[in-house]
Design an enzyme around this catalytic site. Structure first.
Site, mmCIF file in Angstrom:
data_model
loop_
_atom_site.group_PDB
_atom_site.id
_atom_site.type_symbol
_atom_site.label_atom_id
_atom_site.label_comp_id
_atom_site.label_asym_id
_atom_site.label_seq_id
_atom_site.Cartn_x
_atom_site.Cartn_y
_atom_site.Cartn_z
ATOM 1 N N TYR A 144 0.857 -1.188 0.000
ATOM 2 C CA TYR A 144 0.000 0.000 0.000
ATOM 3 C C TYR A 144 0.888 1.230 0.000
ATOM 4 O O TYR A 144 1.858 1.302 0.761
ATOM 5 C CB TYR A 144 -0.889 -0.001 1.248
ATOM 6 C CG TYR A 144 -1.788 1.212 1.371
ATOM 7 C CD1 TYR A 144 -2.855 1.413 0.486
ATOM 8 C CD2 TYR A 144 -1.577 2.168 2.376
ATOM 9 C CE1 TYR A 144 -3.689 2.528 0.610
ATOM 10 C CE2 TYR A 144 -2.415 3.277 2.489
ATOM 11 C CZ TYR A 144 -3.459 3.454 1.607
ATOM 12 O OH TYR A 144 -4.280 4.555 1.729
ATOM 13 N N ASP A 239 9.305 2.608 0.023
ATOM 14 C CA ASP A 239 8.253 3.281 0.784
ATOM 15 C C ASP A 239 8.396 2.851 2.237
ATOM 16 O O ASP A 239 7.971 1.767 2.636
ATOM 17 C CB ASP A 239 6.875 2.907 0.217
ATOM 18 C CG ASP A 239 5.755 3.624 0.957
ATOM 19 O OD1 ASP A 239 6.045 4.325 1.947
ATOM 20 O OD2 ASP A 239 4.590 3.469 0.542
ATOM 21 N N LYS A 267 4.124 8.764 9.010
ATOM 22 C CA LYS A 267 3.816 8.161 10.314
ATOM 23 C C LYS A 267 4.767 8.635 11.428
ATOM 24 O O LYS A 267 4.574 9.729 11.940
ATOM 25 C CB LYS A 267 3.736 6.648 10.173
ATOM 26 C CG LYS A 267 2.592 6.284 9.192
ATOM 27 C CD LYS A 267 2.139 4.848 9.180
ATOM 28 C CE LYS A 267 0.820 4.694 8.436
ATOM 29 N NZ LYS A 267 0.885 4.170 7.084
HETATM 30 C C1 LIG Z 1 0.287 4.618 5.767
HETATM 31 C C2 LIG Z 1 1.063 4.372 4.531
HETATM 32 C C3 LIG Z 1 1.007 5.235 3.438
HETATM 33 C C4 LIG Z 1 0.050 6.378 3.368
HETATM 34 O O1 LIG Z 1 0.290 7.347 4.337
HETATM 35 P P1 LIG Z 1 -0.898 8.353 4.722
HETATM 36 O O2 LIG Z 1 -0.246 9.275 5.705
HETATM 37 O O3 LIG Z 1 -1.980 7.505 5.300
HETATM 38 O O4 LIG Z 1 -1.320 9.041 3.487
HETATM 39 C C5 LIG Z 1 1.875 5.015 2.385
HETATM 40 N N1 LIG Z 1 2.717 3.977 2.389
HETATM 41 C C6 LIG Z 1 2.788 3.114 3.416
HETATM 42 C C7 LIG Z 1 3.782 2.001 3.375
HETATM 43 C C8 LIG Z 1 1.944 3.264 4.506
HETATM 44 O O5 LIG Z 1 1.995 2.380 5.498
#
Ligand SMILES: *Cc1c(COP(=O)(O)O)cnc(C)c1O
Length: 431
Positions: A144, A239, A267
């Site tokens: 994701y 990511d 995060k």
């Molecule tokens: C949470 C998450 C996102 C998206 O971040 P948001 O702050 O919710 O937009 C993107 N990549 C990864 C791996 C994530 O866990």
């Protein structure tokens, strides 16, 4: 357990907010029942609107790595708000933040702050496209990367076919530029690359996946991707929105010894405030406006309150390596406890864990990619989730989520989670 106030709020919420929530997973649809509405939290505990107490395993999906309402971060925010909330002009803390990120994550030479992980990944692929002059990207099934159009794409029927939109509102045009490979499958990546020679701008992945549940990279997988990207001039984007500052000070890339071209962060980087960042090689980041032609901007980017929270969080993590020693030990203790219970009960469910991330999958198969994650018994997970909640353990409400430990969890909390896990397994399986 009485959750009457939460139920009442959820009913009302559904009149005014789509599905009653501002982010889908919160609605508990994957596990059934009514979501609990959280009123406050401190250290390892969250409290709902009916004053039930839970031990935290979500921790805002990662940011609360030091536990809730950490006093240092609170103080930083209190101090910052005395001087107004936002200027839309450069500030000292943004420079300190950038310098600190560059020192903690060695592959990052330059970094740009944004307001969410979604913005970070959207911007990173735009820069990769601007840098390479190519259009297509490769992502992995089950990873994701936020809700940017380019990522809401399902795999096509054949390995080399175009993807199809995974959400109404995403155009076929966008889908044509996103290719999807199975996680941990280097051969599939090579096939995609061969079939799209000189068309692929970037390859993006979660180096350790948190978003199909916790799934680890197979031995050599990350290194293999690095090699393919080097050979083909593809920008490798890790990511690390979830894994950054969690699996090590320098994220999964430090832990696995792999140097990406770009990294996306989120995060933990905001200490609980809405913050994201993307950064990496200077020659690529110098393409970003106003240094270069790739446009990207943000009215509230580098917001002083958010920077104060994030900077305090990162400084603490940077100065206290024992945080990671503790998180490793906590993860290990929990997993050993779960394993001992399963052995006692004659169960063989798959438990994936690394450091302070773990997922118990309700399947006997090893979980290494999305199809194997999906072999889990989802209704059984739903019952397990509620059995844990009833015992005061607040978990991510889906089989396809990782749990996140914080340093606020002491041995007594971990023991309570282990006991609740054993009791819950016995209850749902009538053992
Ligand atoms: C949470 C998450 C996102 C998206 O971040 P948001 O702050 O919710 O937009 C993107 N990549 C990864 C791996 C994530 O866990």
């Amino acid at each position: 357990m009485n959750i009457a106030t939460s139920q009442h709020l959820f009913e009302k919420a559904q009149h005014f907010i789509p599905g009653g929530v501002n982010s889908p997973v919160r609605a508990f649809r994957a596990v059934g029942g009514s979501p609990v509405f959280i009123k406050s939290a401190k250290g390892p505990y969250v409290y709902d609107e009916d004053d039930n107490e839970y031990i935290e395993l979500i921790n805002s999906w990662g940011p609360m790595i030091l536990g809730h309402a950490n006093e240092l971060i609170q103080k930083a925010v209190y101090d910052a708000i005395q001087h107004s909330f936002s200027f839309g002009a450069p500030t000292r803390r943004e420079v300190e933040m950038a310098e600190l990120i560059v020192s903690m994550v060695p592959s990052i030479e330059k970094v740009r702050m944004v307001n969410s992980g979604t913005e970070a990944t959207m911007s990173a692929i735009r820069v990769a496209r601007g840098f390479t002059g190519r259009d297509k990207i490769i992502k992995f099934e089950g990873c994701y990367h936020g809700h940017g159009d380019s990522f809401l794409i399902a795999a096509g029927s054949g390995a080399v076919t175009f993807g199809t939109p995974d959400s109404p509102g995403v155009t076929k045009g966008v889908a044509n530029d996103t290719l999807t490979a199975p996680f941990n499958d280097l051969e599939a990546v090579q096939t995609l690359v061969n079939a799209n020679k000189n068309d692929i701008a970037a390859l993006i992945l979660e180096p350790v996946v948190g978003n199909m549940g916790c799934v680890l990279p197979a031995e050599g997988f990350l290194q293999g991707l690095r090699k393919i990207c080097d050979e083909e001039g593809i920008v490798l984007i890790l990511d690390e929105v979830m894994t950054g500052f969690r699996l090590a000070k320098g994220g999964a890339q430090e832990r696995f010894g792999i140097s990406p071209d770009l990294t996306t962060l989120g995060k933990i980087i905001g200490g609980g405030m809405p913050v994201g960042a993307y950064g990496g090689r200077a020659d690529i980041m110098n393409k970003v406006s106003p240094a270069g032609p790739v446009y990207q901007a943000g009215t509230l980017s580098g917001n002083p309150i958010a920077m104060s929270a994030g900077l305090t969080m990162l400084n603490y993590l940077n100065d206290h390596p024992e945080v990671y020693t503790q998180l490793e030990a906590s993860g290990e203790k929990l997993v050993n406890g779960f394993k001992a219970s399963m052995q006692k009960l004659g169960l063989n469910y798959t438990l994936n864990q690394i450091g302070s991330m773990y997922t118990l999958f309700f399947t006997d198969q090893p979980v290494t990619d999305f199809p194997s994650a999906k072999s889990s018994d989802l209704p059984l997970f739903g019952r397990y989730f509620h059995a844990m909640l009833d015992r005061g353990i607040y978990m991510g409400p889906s089989q396809f989520e990782s749990m996140f430990l914080s340093t606020a969890l002491e041995d007594k909390h971990l023991d309570k989670i282990i006991k609740a896990n054993e009791e819950s397994l016995k209850e749902i399986l009538s053992l």
